[in-house]
Design a protein around this motif. Structure first.
Motif, PDB file in Angstrom:
ATOM      1  N   LYS A   1       2.690   6.995  -6.732  1.00 53.90           N
ATOM      2  CA  LYS A   1       1.799   8.047  -7.237  1.00 53.90           C
ATOM      3  C   LYS A   1       2.319   9.420  -6.856  1.00 53.90           C
ATOM      4  O   LYS A   1       2.290  10.361  -7.660  1.00 53.90           O
ATOM      5  CB  LYS A   1       0.384   7.838  -6.692  1.00 53.90           C
ATOM      6  CG  LYS A   1      -0.322   6.609  -7.243  1.00 53.90           C
ATOM      7  CD  LYS A   1      -1.721   6.482  -6.650  1.00 53.90           C
ATOM      8  CE  LYS A   1      -2.435   5.249  -7.181  1.00 53.90           C
ATOM      9  NZ  LYS A   1      -3.790   5.088  -6.569  1.00 53.90           N
ATOM     10  N   PHE A   2       2.804   9.555  -5.627  1.00 54.72           N
ATOM     11  CA  PHE A   2       3.365  10.821  -5.179  1.00 54.72           C
ATOM     12  C   PHE A   2       4.543  11.225  -6.066  1.00 54.72           C
ATOM     13  O   PHE A   2       4.675  12.388  -6.477  1.00 54.72           O
ATOM     14  CB  PHE A   2       3.814  10.692  -3.721  1.00 54.72           C
ATOM     15  CG  PHE A   2       4.545  11.880  -3.188  1.00 54.72           C
ATOM     16  CD1 PHE A   2       3.858  13.018  -2.797  1.00 54.72           C
ATOM     17  CD2 PHE A   2       5.931  11.880  -3.081  1.00 54.72           C
ATOM     18  CE1 PHE A   2       4.536  14.128  -2.311  1.00 54.72           C
ATOM     19  CE2 PHE A   2       6.620  12.975  -2.597  1.00 54.72           C
ATOM     20  CZ  PHE A   2       5.921  14.105  -2.212  1.00 54.72           C
TER      21      PHE A   2
ATOM     22  N   THR B   1       2.590   1.830  -3.308  1.00 53.49           N
ATOM     23  CA  THR B   1       1.649   2.331  -4.314  1.00 53.49           C
ATOM     24  C   THR B   1       1.424   3.826  -4.148  1.00 53.49           C
ATOM     25  O   THR B   1       1.436   4.586  -5.129  1.00 53.49           O
ATOM     26  CB  THR B   1       0.314   1.582  -4.217  1.00 53.49           C
ATOM     27  OG1 THR B   1       0.541   0.177  -4.415  1.00 53.49           O
ATOM     28  CG2 THR B   1      -0.671   2.074  -5.262  1.00 53.49           C
ATOM     29  N   LEU B   2       1.236   4.268  -2.905  1.00 52.85           N
ATOM     30  CA  LEU B   2       1.018   5.696  -2.652  1.00 52.85           C
ATOM     31  C   LEU B   2       2.257   6.513  -3.006  1.00 52.85           C
ATOM     32  O   LEU B   2       2.157   7.590  -3.616  1.00 52.85           O
ATOM     33  CB  LEU B   2       0.647   5.917  -1.186  1.00 52.85           C
ATOM     34  CG  LEU B   2      -0.699   5.354  -0.722  1.00 52.85           C
ATOM     35  CD1 LEU B   2      -0.881   5.588   0.779  1.00 52.85           C
ATOM     36  CD2 LEU B   2      -1.856   5.984  -1.494  1.00 52.85           C
TER      37      LEU B   2
ATOM     38  N   ILE C   1      -2.859  12.346  -2.140  1.00 49.49           N
ATOM     39  CA  ILE C   1      -2.518  11.030  -1.582  1.00 49.49           C
ATOM     40  C   ILE C   1      -1.592  11.139  -0.373  1.00 49.49           C
ATOM     41  O   ILE C   1      -1.462  10.188   0.396  1.00 49.49           O
ATOM     42  CB  ILE C   1      -1.879  10.113  -2.642  1.00 49.49           C
ATOM     43  CG1 ILE C   1      -0.640  10.775  -3.240  1.00 49.49           C
ATOM     44  CG2 ILE C   1      -2.871   9.735  -3.703  1.00 49.49           C
ATOM     45  CD1 ILE C   1       0.131   9.857  -4.170  1.00 49.49           C
TER      46      ILE C   1
ATOM     47  N   HIS D   1       0.827  -1.214   0.000  1.00 47.93           N
ATOM     48  CA  HIS D   1       0.000   0.000   0.000  1.00 47.93           C
ATOM     49  C   HIS D   1       0.859   1.261   0.000  1.00 47.93           C
ATOM     50  O   HIS D   1       0.624   2.187  -0.800  1.00 47.93           O
ATOM     51  CB  HIS D   1      -0.917  -0.023   1.228  1.00 47.93           C
ATOM     52  CG  HIS D   1      -1.765   1.205   1.358  1.00 47.93           C
ATOM     53  ND1 HIS D   1      -2.668   1.591   0.406  1.00 47.93           N
ATOM     54  CD2 HIS D   1      -1.825   2.146   2.350  1.00 47.93           C
ATOM     55  CE1 HIS D   1      -3.267   2.706   0.790  1.00 47.93           C
ATOM     56  NE2 HIS D   1      -2.771   3.066   1.946  1.00 47.93           N
ATOM     57  N   ILE D   2       1.858   1.305   0.859  1.00 48.93           N
ATOM     58  CA  ILE D   2       2.699   2.497   0.943  1.00 48.93           C
ATOM     59  C   ILE D   2       3.503   2.683  -0.339  1.00 48.93           C
ATOM     60  O   ILE D   2       3.647   3.806  -0.842  1.00 48.93           O
ATOM     61  CB  ILE D   2       3.641   2.407   2.165  1.00 48.93           C
ATOM     62  CG1 ILE D   2       2.815   2.351   3.448  1.00 48.93           C
ATOM     63  CG2 ILE D   2       4.590   3.594   2.208  1.00 48.93           C
ATOM     64  CD1 ILE D   2       1.885   3.524   3.667  1.00 48.93           C
TER      65      ILE D   2
ATOM     66  N   GLU E   1      -3.035  10.091   2.901  1.00 46.94           N
ATOM     67  CA  GLU E   1      -3.282   8.675   3.172  1.00 46.94           C
ATOM     68  C   GLU E   1      -2.130   8.037   3.941  1.00 46.94           C
ATOM     69  O   GLU E   1      -2.257   6.904   4.402  1.00 46.94           O
ATOM     70  CB  GLU E   1      -3.494   7.921   1.861  1.00 46.94           C
ATOM     71  CG  GLU E   1      -4.646   8.445   1.005  1.00 46.94           C
ATOM     72  CD  GLU E   1      -5.975   8.396   1.725  1.00 46.94           C
ATOM     73  OE1 GLU E   1      -6.207   7.412   2.466  1.00 46.94           O
ATOM     74  OE2 GLU E   1      -6.777   9.336   1.558  1.00 46.94           O
ATOM     75  N   LEU E   2      -1.026   8.756   4.100  1.00 42.90           N
ATOM     76  CA  LEU E   2       0.140   8.219   4.805  1.00 42.90           C
ATOM     77  C   LEU E   2      -0.024   8.499   6.299  1.00 42.90           C
ATOM     78  O   LEU E   2       0.679   9.314   6.901  1.00 42.90           O
ATOM     79  CB  LEU E   2       1.421   8.846   4.249  1.00 42.90           C
ATOM     80  CG  LEU E   2       1.655   8.611   2.745  1.00 42.90           C
ATOM     81  CD1 LEU E   2       2.803   9.456   2.239  1.00 42.90           C
ATOM     82  CD2 LEU E   2       1.904   7.136   2.479  1.00 42.90           C
TER      83      LEU E   2
END
Length: 505
Positions: free
Chosen positions: A212-213, A208-209, A264, A205-206, A267-268
């Motif tokens: 994107k960042f 993926t984020l 995003i 998950h991290i 979301e962290l």
């Protein structure tokens, strides 16, 4: 003569027939009945039919816009169709329809119940690989059932108590990612709601984020993007720090990040420190920043950010250090009462609507206060000098006026005091000599007058001393000249005044 009598007789007969037919059109007794006078509708779109019996022309009135009656008028017996729109309000609706047939009247009383409520009060949820139990709070006014779609063996629902449900999520063993929906369906109505449950590994998950960042901030143009997008562990990606396999820090200051500040980021949720200052990130802060509930340090200074600072920022429960200088935010009033745990505030180059209000006394943990060119006006509030943990005060290039209050001597932890480029008047209070930890004292470019107090000679840790461009007079005592760092002081920062020069004793 006989012919005239015949015509007269025929005329009278025709007149009699006309009178008789009129009498038949309007009955002597009007009759009007309906097979019910009370109708109950649910909150949903509904249709109801009733029989209407009448012996003459009839018409319906007083119909509100949420009801439609077909037909609304007619003659004789018929069947009425009543259409009721869905009620979207939390109050019930009532109507009184009037049916008129000649001199006869019938009332039709209609009631529709209030809007039905059926919704999850939990938003779509992400869980990591370990087993979990998730409460499923439901807001409802109707009976309902819960199902999982598609049917799977890693999600199950059980009722803990009446009306209280728990969703259990099993261990994620091999997959990197899986998802399903919990469906909330009314048993008697069409109301429904869905809740998306996603389970993935934390690392997946991290990653993926962060990918994107990287893309959204033009990562290929960064000054340093070592190991980003690689298969190496995240702690080896430039600017990241993990603890107990959780991402707790992003430090990408002065690294040529551009584009809009990515949504995003919020979301962290494990982040404790976020440093994005001195880049070219645009846009504004989102209310979604409320998701960063573990954030302790935030530095977004020297970015071209605009818009309002969201209220959610001030309410972050763990926030201790905040730097928002040199942006283009709209003017803001600092809600001091929400920042009781804050240790450092750095603002510069945008207007503060409340400046140094008396509410600053709420910041009992404050150690650093920097309000550089923030349009702060008015006198220094006495409440400021009750903050005994303060070590750094930087209030330069504002419009602060009045005198420096003697209460300043209470701040025995203070190391830096910079009040330069304001409109301070009066004498330098001798109580400044009580600031025995002071290393920097800058009172330059004000309107201070009188002598330089000998008590400044008590400041044995003083390394930077600036008092030029005031209206001070007289001589600087030998005690001050005997300070340990006196020989390193630049006298051009001390002696020149607006109307002359100080002298050394």
């Amino acid at each position: 003569m006989k012919r005239f009598s015949l015509f007269k007789t025929i005329g009278l007969f025709l007149l009699f027939l006309h009178f008789t037919s009129c009498q038949e059109d309007k009955p002597l007794v009007y009759e009007l009945t309906v097979d019910t006078s009370h109708i109950e509708f649910s909150f949903e779109t509904s249709v109801y039919q009733i029989a209407l019996n009448a012996n003459y022309h009839w018409e319906i009135s007083n119909c509100p816009d949420w009801l439609t009656v077909i037909p609304a008028s007619g003659s004789g017996n018929t069947r009425l169709t009543i259409n009721c729109d869905a009620n979207t309000k939390t109050e019930e609706r009532k109507a009184e329809l009037k049916i008129q047939c000649g001199q006869e009247t019938q009332m039709l009383f209609i009631r529709q119940s209030a809007k039905g409520i059926l919704a999850f009060t939990l938003s779509d949820t992400l869980v990591y690989e370990n087993p979990a139990e998730i409460p499923l709070p439901v807001s409802h006014s109707v009976d309902f059932k819960l199902t999982v779609s598609p049917s799977c063996d890693w999600l199950s629902i059980f009722q803990k108590e009446k009306g209280q449900y728990i969703l259990t999520v099993s261990l994620l063993k091999q997959d990197l990612y899986r998802t399903a929906q919990v469906i909330l369906q009314a048993t008697d109505y069409s109301l429904r709601d869905t809740l998306q449950i996603t389970q993935t590994t934390y690392t997946h998950h991290i990653r993926t984020l962060l990918e994107k960042f990287y893309q959204e901030t033009n990562g290929s143009q960064w000054g340093n993007h070592t190991n980003w997008l690689s298969s190496l562990p995240l702690q080896e990606w430039y600017g990241l720090e993990l603890k107990n396999n959780r991402l707790i820090k992003i430090s990408l200051s002065n690294n040529n990040l551009s584009g809009n500040l990515p949504e995003i980021l919020y979301e962290l949720s494990d982040l404790k420190e976020l440093y994005l200052n001195n880049n070219s990130l645009q846009g504004s802060l989102s209310p979604s920043i409320r998701k960063l509930t573990n954030l302790e340090r935030l530095n977004l200074s020297y970015l071209p950010l605009t818009g309002d600072i969201p209220e959610e920022l001030w309410s972050l429960p763990e926030l201790r250090f905040l730097e928002l200088g040199s942006n283009s935010f709209n003017p803001v009033a600092i809600p001091y009462k929400k920042l009781k745990k804050i240790k450092a505030l750095h603002f510069s180059f945008f207007p503060l609507l409340n400046g140094l209000s008396s509410e600053i006394q709420e910041l009992t943990q404050l150690e650093t206060l920097e309000l550089f060119e923030c349009h702060v006006t008015g006198p220094l509030p006495p409440e400021l000098f009750r903050l005994k943990n303060l070590k750094f005060i930087q209030l330069t290039y504002n419009g602060i006026n009045g005198e420096i209050p003697p209460e300043i001597g209470n701040m025995n932890q203070l190391k830096i005091l910079n009040l330069a480029d304001n409109k301070l008047k009066g004498n330098i209070p001798p109580e400044i000599g009580k600031l025995t930890q002071l290393e920097t004292l800058d009172l330059s470019t004000n309107e201070l007058s009188g002598n330089v107090p000998e008590e400044i000679g008590n400041l044995i840790h003083l390394k930077n001393f600036t008092i030029r461009r005031n209206y001070l007079r007289g001589k600087i005592s030998k005690k001050i000249q005997q300070l340990p760092y006196w020989d390193t002081f630049d006298l051009s920062f001390i002696l020149p005044q607006i109307n002359g020069f100080l002298e050394l004793e």
